[in-house]
Design an enzyme around this catalytic site. Structure first.
Site, PDB file in Angstrom:
ATOM      1  N   CYS A 533     -63.404  62.847  18.257  1.00  0.00           N
ATOM      2  CA  CYS A 533     -64.289  63.456  19.256  1.00  0.00           C
ATOM      3  C   CYS A 533     -63.965  62.991  20.675  1.00  0.00           C
ATOM      4  CB  CYS A 533     -65.742  63.164  18.894  1.00  0.00           C
ATOM      5  SG  CYS A 533     -66.130  61.396  18.777  1.00  0.00           S
ATOM      6  N   HIS A 577     -70.565  59.794  19.026  1.00  0.00           N
ATOM      7  CA  HIS A 577     -69.978  61.132  19.042  1.00  0.00           C
ATOM      8  C   HIS A 577     -70.099  61.697  20.456  1.00  0.00           C
ATOM      9  CE1 HIS A 577     -68.391  64.778  17.408  1.00  0.00           C
ATOM     10  NE2 HIS A 577     -69.464  65.502  17.750  1.00  0.00           N
ATOM     11  N   GLU A 589     -66.135  70.653  20.054  1.00  0.00           N
ATOM     12  CA  GLU A 589     -66.126  69.283  19.556  1.00  0.00           C
ATOM     13  C   GLU A 589     -65.034  69.145  18.499  1.00  0.00           C
ATOM     14  OE1 GLU A 589     -69.637  68.249  17.346  1.00  0.00           O
ATOM     15  OE2 GLU A 589     -69.895  70.297  16.615  1.00  0.00           O
TER      16      GLU A 589
END
Length: 616
Positions: A533, A577, A589
């Site tokens: 990420c 994240h 993402e």
């Protein structure tokens, strides 16, 4: 023999009242026995004849005269062949008759003693059999030694007594003969009992064998049933796994997800096949065991198991038959996704090329004004659009660099076998043509601004007069920002067009979208090979000239903004994240793989750190 045997006795009388001498009576009995032995042509008879001849010669010399006198004085004696009555007082004298050889009596005694021992063995064998019959858990083999011993001993005793009876009968001793016959009958009875016990033991052994076979058959059937139940669960699980793949293909889930399900289905099918093979072998063993037992119920149960095995094999074969079709469908999904990805990257590349063209257009106007001012022989201070041209041309150069990268990514993502003229290949070819023209335009504008910069450098410095408000540095510095605001970016998959707040945000969005479909790799930050990420967001912003920290929780750079103020390019950060907002309620993402998702503020159980604007 009495010493006065020649004197007539007055105590004994014959049947008609005539006195009988006792010695004479014994002599008559001896003669009768001798005649019986002499008439028989046997070894005992021959031995007896020889013995009597010797004894007769001696007796004749010693007692001939007295015997004759006694016989003449007594009445007529009975015939030698007639039976001789025994005196009541001496009825047992025959058992100790001197005519009976002592070895025969000793053998008879031993035979009777052996019979008593054998009777105990037979009783022991019968008790052992009764115990076995009462207790079904006791093996008949435990009674085998006793039964075998009884059978062998009774046979030996019967043979011994049977050999004695003829010899004893030759002696003519009725009492001794009755003993021998009684012993023979007792031996025969014991033999019969021992044989009966042996037969019962054999039947018990056969019954035990049959019972064991039936028990083994039922045990094998139960074992096969358990194994088959496990195999059936595996077959049903494999069929469900294949059905899940079919459903995923029907719903057009990502090919990577479908391939994972397909691999799981393959593994499940292989395990189910191995378990079913084991269950089939167990069922066939149960059938063979039941056939050996010869009982209908276990045999029927085992054959039912075989029928069940065949049905499961058919089910498993049908599930396996779906695999080739599913492989083809997964290949179609991959091609479709590759085409969609190529289309998305081609659109991103085309948008980057279009943004470059706009940037060049924005730089060309002020440059033309500056050149016109220079042609009018205005001073460097009066060439107001030079700084604006320089700034805009720098932005156009950055846009052109981004467009080149996007075109390369789109070209790599384009399927090799794509032949559809309306596919991304056409869009990409048009974008490449436009990008080539933009390259030429950029080179031309850079040459022109370099020429203008050289001309302005030769001009004398301007007089220190205050600049008019319209030429103040603040508006000139703010002009590029006003011109750049609202850079358009086309989102993939028909999600519309968004307006990025500035060129850096737009370039970061385009860079991130160019990696759609790239696999997730922990710690990855390599385009086309793998991203995590924070690796995706840091790489995308690096393409736009903005450097972010590597860890997701540390990418809370720039001001924190409210949800209502979100703009494309802002980061959505959790403690573990990070994603990039691209507008219209979507974000990009690094999931599995890089993908466009709906905007959210929850991610598993991670703490949400807010929205942040790196370009702020």
């Amino acid at each position: 023999m009495r010493r006065d045997f020649y004197t007539p006795s007055t105590q004994d009388n014959d049947p008609d009242g005539t006195p009988i001498d006792e010695d004479l009576q014994r002599g008559q009995q001896a003669v009768a026995h001798a005649r019986q032995l002499l008439r028989g042509d046997t070894d005992a008879g021959r031995r007896t004849r020889v013995g009597l001849a010797v004894l007769g010669g001696i007796g004749a010399l010693a007692a001939a005269a007295p015997m004759v006198a006694a016989i003449q004085e007594q009445p007529q004696a009975p015939a030698p062949d007639a039976p001789v009555a025994q005196s009541p007082e001496r009825g047992g004298a025959a058992e100790q008759s001197p005519a009976a050889p002592s070895p025969l009596i000793a053998q008879l005694d031993r035979g009777e003693a052996l019979l008593r021992t054998v009777a105990g063995s037979v009783e022991t064998a019968e008790k052992a059999l009764n115990s076995t019959n009462r207790n079904t858990t006791t093996s008949p083999g435990k009674a085998l030694p006793a039964v075998t011993e009884a059978k062998d001993k009774t046979a030996a005793a019967a043979a011994l007594v049977a050999e004695l009876v003829p010899a004893i009968e030759q002696l003519g001793d009725s009492a001794l003969t009755q003993r021998a016959i009684g012993a023979r009958d007792a031996a025969a009875s014991l033999v019969q009992r021992a044989n009966t016990a042996w037969e019962q033991h054999q039947k018990a052994v056969e019954t035990a064998k049959k019972t064991k076979l039936v028990t083994d058959a039922r045990t094998a059937s139960a074992t096969a049933t358990g194994t088959l139940d496990t195999a059936a669960d595996g077959v049903h699980g494999a069929r469900s796994a294949v059905a899940a793949v079919v459903a995923a293909v029907r719903e057009r889930k990502p090919a990577l997800h479908v391939e994972k399900l397909l691999d799981q289905a393959r593994t499940t099918l292989e395990e189910a096949a191995a378990n079913l093979a084991t269950a089939g072998a167990s069922a066939r063993k149960a059938v063979d065991t039941a056939e050996s037992a010869g009982v209908a119920q276990p045999r029927h149960a085992a054959k039912t198991l075989l029928d069940r095995v065949r049905r499961l094999e058919d089910t498993l074969a049908a599930a396996r038959g779906e695999l080739p079709k599913l492989l083809d469908k997964v290949a179609d999904l991959r091609r479709a996704e590759a085409l969609e990805l190529a289309t998305a990257t081609a659109r991103v590349a085309a948008d980057a090329v279009t943004a470059t063209s706009h940037g060049l257009d924005a730089a060309a106007g002020p440059l033309a004004e500056a050149e016109a001012q220079r042609s009018a022989q205005q001073s460097a201070a009066e060439v107001r659009d030079f700084a604006t041209t320089t700034a805009r041309l720098s932005q156009a150069r950055q846009l052109h660099t981004t467009a080149d990268r996007a075109l390369r990514t789109a070209t790599e993502a384009l399927p090799a076998d794509s032949s559809d003229p309306s596919a991304p290949a056409t869009l990409l070819r048009s974008a490449i043509t436009t990008n080539t023209a933009n390259n030429d335009r950029l080179a031309n504008l850079e040459h022109r601004i370099q020429t203008l910069a050289a001309h302005l450098a030769q001009q004398p410095p301007p007089a220190p007069t205050p600049e008019p408000p319209s030429l103040s540095p603040a508006p000139a510095a703010q002009a590029p920002a006003r011109q750049v605001a609202g850079v358009s970016v086309q989102l993939p998959g028909g999600r519309g067009t968004v307006q990025a707040p500035n060129a850096k945000a737009a370039n970061a969005i385009r860079a991130a979208l160019s990696q759609l479909g790239t696999p997730y790799v922990w710690g990855g930050q390599q385009p086309g090979r793998g991203f995590d990420c924070s690796g995706l967001t840091s790489w995308a912003y690096r393409q736009a000239g903005v450097h972010l920290p590597r860890v997701s929780a540390a990418q809370t750079v720039g001001p924190r903004i409210q949800a209502g103020q979100l703009q494309p390019g802002d980061l959505v950060v959790w403690a573990g994240h990070v994603a990039m907002y691209v507008g219209n309620g979507y974000m990009v993402e690094a999931g599995s793989p890089v993908q466009v998702s709906r905007l959210r503020t929850t991610n598993l159980k991670m703490r949400f750190l807010g929205f942040h604007r790196p370009t702020g």
